[in-house]
Design an enzyme around this catalytic site. Structure first.
Site, short mmCIF file in Angstrom:
data_model
loop_
_atom_site.label_atom_id
_atom_site.label_comp_id
_atom_site.label_asym_id
_atom_site.label_seq_id
_atom_site.Cartn_x
_atom_site.Cartn_y
_atom_site.Cartn_z
N TYR A 225 0.89 -1.40 0.18
CA TYR A 225 0.31 0.05 0.06
C TYR A 225 0.89 1.18 0.01
CZ TYR A 225 -3.49 3.12 1.66
OH TYR A 225 -4.85 4.01 1.09
N SER B 258 -6.51 1.72 -4.28
CA SER B 258 -6.73 3.27 -3.77
C SER B 258 -5.13 3.35 -4.08
CB SER B 258 -7.21 2.88 -2.28
OG SER B 258 -7.67 4.48 -2.18
N ASP C 93 -18.51 4.43 -6.74
CA ASP C 93 -17.14 4.62 -5.92
C ASP C 93 -16.81 6.30 -6.02
OD1 ASP C 93 -14.48 5.43 -4.79
OD2 ASP C 93 -13.75 3.57 -6.00
N HIS D 181 -16.17 1.47 -3.67
CA HIS D 181 -14.36 2.06 -3.09
C HIS D 181 -14.31 0.73 -2.54
CE1 HIS D 181 -10.63 3.69 -3.33
NE2 HIS D 181 -10.41 3.35 -2.51
#
Length: 719
Positions: free
Chosen positions: A489, A569, A652, A691
């Site tokens: 991430y 994301s 989203d 999302h």
């Protein structure tokens, strides 16, 4: 009915069923035959902009508007192409079947205590959404209080959050449709299950602070369209007060007027119900604390000094306990007397240590602190003046995923999980110091003992040591060809710690290696680690990811032809940077709900909130570093890229689907393998989903079936 007639009717229905099934099979074959053999061509319509001397051309800006017939036509053709590539893949039925078994493994939340009640969520089997239960007494029977599964047949209405009143008389909760996360607030009587008429719209991620009398609460909400300038309804989160039975339209404003629209306030009350603490987040590096004396009715008083640090707090018995990274990147705890807010008078009671203090709360007259050491959790109990009393033993190396208690109760609940440990809830008794298992998730179709978890360290480009978890079957041979899935991430001060990911067992059961890298930009080693991967230092995150992949190859776990990466994301931005900076290093990429156009990201949905993390192209200096890595602007014509599965969702409200649409169009047009049948670039757009939060299990199964069918195909995993 006679036996002959009964036989005739039975034969009739059997024949009708066979005709119906044949029609389905025929239609399916016909659909496959008519599926496009190449991706649709998006018409280039260049829009040229000049960023202070740098000319930037955007050929697919028209795809940003998802409401136009031409965009919708192109999207429909893309989805037809994607389905034509994924649906015929061998082994999909077996993949779907096993994923159904794995995702039937349930989930459980940490209980919230309120009076004689315990509130918690649990999902079992094929329930699409967790159910909110209430239990009267520690050993009482569970009763369903809110079942979001009953609100939509397809499971697309989710329970977003909930908060019981001080003594549990009422419970306020939010639900939202299609993954939009824009909750509608409801209230229910706990004892009778009767809903109250009070309903409040636009309470996304609401923060709730009940008054001690149970008849009113402070809360956050967003403005309606028309109340603010167009587009600003996604911002301007303000604090209001609601008294039960009154019209929400008349709720008095408490905090937020005249402030920066991107401010994000949260609220909490002290144990006496006198002081309202307002915590205002300004990006991911700065918060401010305000305290409002409800007895005096005076405006909120600012507690913090305006410095660029993070602060959180709890008011207990007239003292404010503050957790902060002020001049302490791994955090420490101060106490200040209410009414005396001078910074010089704060007293440090828990100093910074080698571990990162994730948070601290005052429960049962003690301070309950959660730490993180090398991306794994630790729990410590302190007395109210900061003297360490004891560490709490955890079942294994893993993650505490939530905790809860009350200022006047001698019990604390916390949740624990790891890569091979399903979610479990533990109860700690502050009087006896005993820890007991309160509830757990059963996973009968998995043998955790068959797998091993290792934490390995590697060096990034600049020499920084970075940890990575590697999980696989015991006895795995490092032959340099194992199918390997690497995820990460690297942003927003978020740690990737050991988590029980049900779907990854499908991968590991077939000899796959699952790796999780703890890149800079996260919270694993404190604020210094976070800041080393944000703004102008974002390239460090990408370098860390490249080094993780090279380490897995050097250590003979895998090779370039058997290595895939996955992220969503901010992790989707990471995937975009990987495919454009090192297309030679990976065979396949799963890029989910991504940010990819970093010059325009801030103009869509709630993305202005992320400017403190990324910067904005409207700033000349920040434009330089954003343009240097923005994936959409670094697709090179004629380059062979990995096989790519772009995934986004039509509702989203965090990351706009325009990123995945534009990037897919650009890469399909320019990449050497843009129309490849063996190394394709695909776009998948989920309907009635956002999302990711609140996505029903049935949709998750379909999504993971596509992901693993794609990965098995590309990495040569045999079903």
């Amino acid at each position: 009915m006679s036996g002959g007639l009964r036989l005739f009717v039975s034969l009739f229905w059997i024949l009708a069923s066979l005709i119906f099934l044949a029609a389905i099979v025929y239609a399916g074959d016909d659909a496959k035959a008519s599926a496009p053999s190449a991706p649709p061509k998006a018409e280039p319509r260049p829009v040229e902009e000049n960023f202070r001397g740098t000319k930037v051309v955007d050929k697919y800006r028209w795809l940003e508007d998802g409401t136009t017939p031409e965009t919708q036509k192109w999207v429909a053709e893309e989805l037809s192409y994607t389905r034509g590539m994924l649906d015929p893949l061998p082994g999909r039925h077996a993949i779907h079947k096993r994923l159904t078994e794995l995702l039937s493994i349930g989930s459980i939340g940490v209980p919230q205590i309120a009076g004689k009640y315990y509130f918690y969520t649990r999902r079992e089997g094929m329930q699409n959404q967790p159910i909110l239960y209430v239990r009267e007494g520690l050993d009482g029977k569970d009763r369903v209080l809110v079942d979001a599964n009953q609100l939509a047949a397809d499971g697309t209405i989710a329970l977003d959050w909930y908060e019981p009143s001080e003594h549990g008389k009422y419970l306020v909760y939010g639900v939202s449709p299609s993954g939009s996360e824009m909750s509608t607030l409801h209230i229910i009587d706990t004892k009778t299950g009767t809903p109250l008429p009070d309903t409040i719209e636009r309470t996304r991620a609401a923060s709730i602070a009940w008054k001690l009398d149970n008849y009113g609460f402070y809360y956050t909400r967003y403005p309606k369209k028309g109340d603010v300038a167009e587009g600003q309804e996604m911002y301007n989160r303000h604090v209001f007060y609601h008294e039960l039975g009154t019209d929400p339209a008349t709720d008095p404003p408490i905090f937020g007027e005249g402030r920066d629209p991107e401010d994000w306030p949260n609220v909490s009350l002290d144990n006496d119900g006198r002081f309202l603490l307002i915590t205002v987040s300004q990006g991911w590096t700065k918060t401010e604390l305000y305290l409002k004396d409800l007895k005096k009715g005076t405006p909120p008083t600012r507690i913090t000094t305006g410095k660029d640090f993070l602060y959180s707090g709890t008011v207990y018995n007239g003292r404010l306990y503050i957790v902060t990274n002020e001049d302490a990147p791994r955090y420490r705890v101060f106490v200040a007397e209410v009414g005396d807010y001078e910074r010089d008078n704060w007293k440090e009671i828990i100093p910074q240590t080698g571990a990162v203090l994730q948070g601290a709360a005052v429960w049962g007259g003690k301070i309950f602190a959660q730490y993180e050491q090398n991306a794994t959790s630790q729990l410590t109990i302190f007395d109210i003046v900061g003297t360490k009393l004891r560490d709490l033993a955890l079942p294994a190396i893993g993650t505490v995923f939530g905790s809860n208690g009350k200022w006047d109760r001698d019990e604390i609940f916390y949740g624990f999980q790891s890569f091979t440990v399903p979610p479990s809830i533990y109860r700690y008794d502050l009087k006896s110091n005993a820890t007991t298992l309160w509830a757990k998730v059963d996973a009968p179709s998995i043998d955790p003992a068959a797998y091993e978890v290792q934490q390995e360290w590697y060096h990034s480009k600049d020499g920084t040591r970075v940890p990575m978890f590697v999980v696989h079957k015991k006895g795995l041979k490092k032959d340099g060809h194992n199918p390997t899935l690497l995820t990460a991430y690297g942003g927003f001060n978020i740690s990737l710690t050991p988590e029980f990911k049900r779907q990854t067992y499908l991968w590991m059961e077939r000899g796959g290696v699952y790796a999780v890298a703890n890149l800079r930009g996260g919270a694993e080693f404190g604020e210094d680690w976070h800041r080393a991967g944000m703004l102008d230092k974002k390239q460090n995150v990408f370098d860390d990811m490249i080094a993780a992949a090279e380490y897995l190859i050097a250590e003979k776990y895998t090779d370039k032809d058997h290595l895939a990466i996955q992220g969503g994301s901010n992790g989707g931005l990471l995937m975009g940077a990987m495919m454009t900076q090192r297309p030679d290093l990976f065979r396949a990429v799963v890029c989910q709900v991504p940010l990819l156009d970093m010059l325009r990201y801030q103009d869509f949905q709630i993305a202005k909130l992320w400017i403190p993390e990324y910067g904005s192209a409207e700033n000349p200096e920040q434009f330089k570093w954003l343009y240097a890595y923005s994936p959409y602007h670094h697709v090179k014509p004629g380059t062979e890229y990995p096989a790519i599965l772009f995934m986004t969702a039509d509702t989203d409200t965090r990351v706009d689907p325009m990123h995945a649409k534009k990037m897919a169009a650009e890469m399909q047009a320019e990449a050497k393998n843009g129309a490849s049948k063996t190394r394709p670039i695909l776009l998948r757009i989920e309907t009635k989903a956002g999302h990711g939060a609140g996505k029903p299990v049935t949709k998750q199964i379909e999504e993971f079936t596509d992901i693993y069918s794609f990965l098995f195909w590309q990495l040569g995993v045999k079903e």
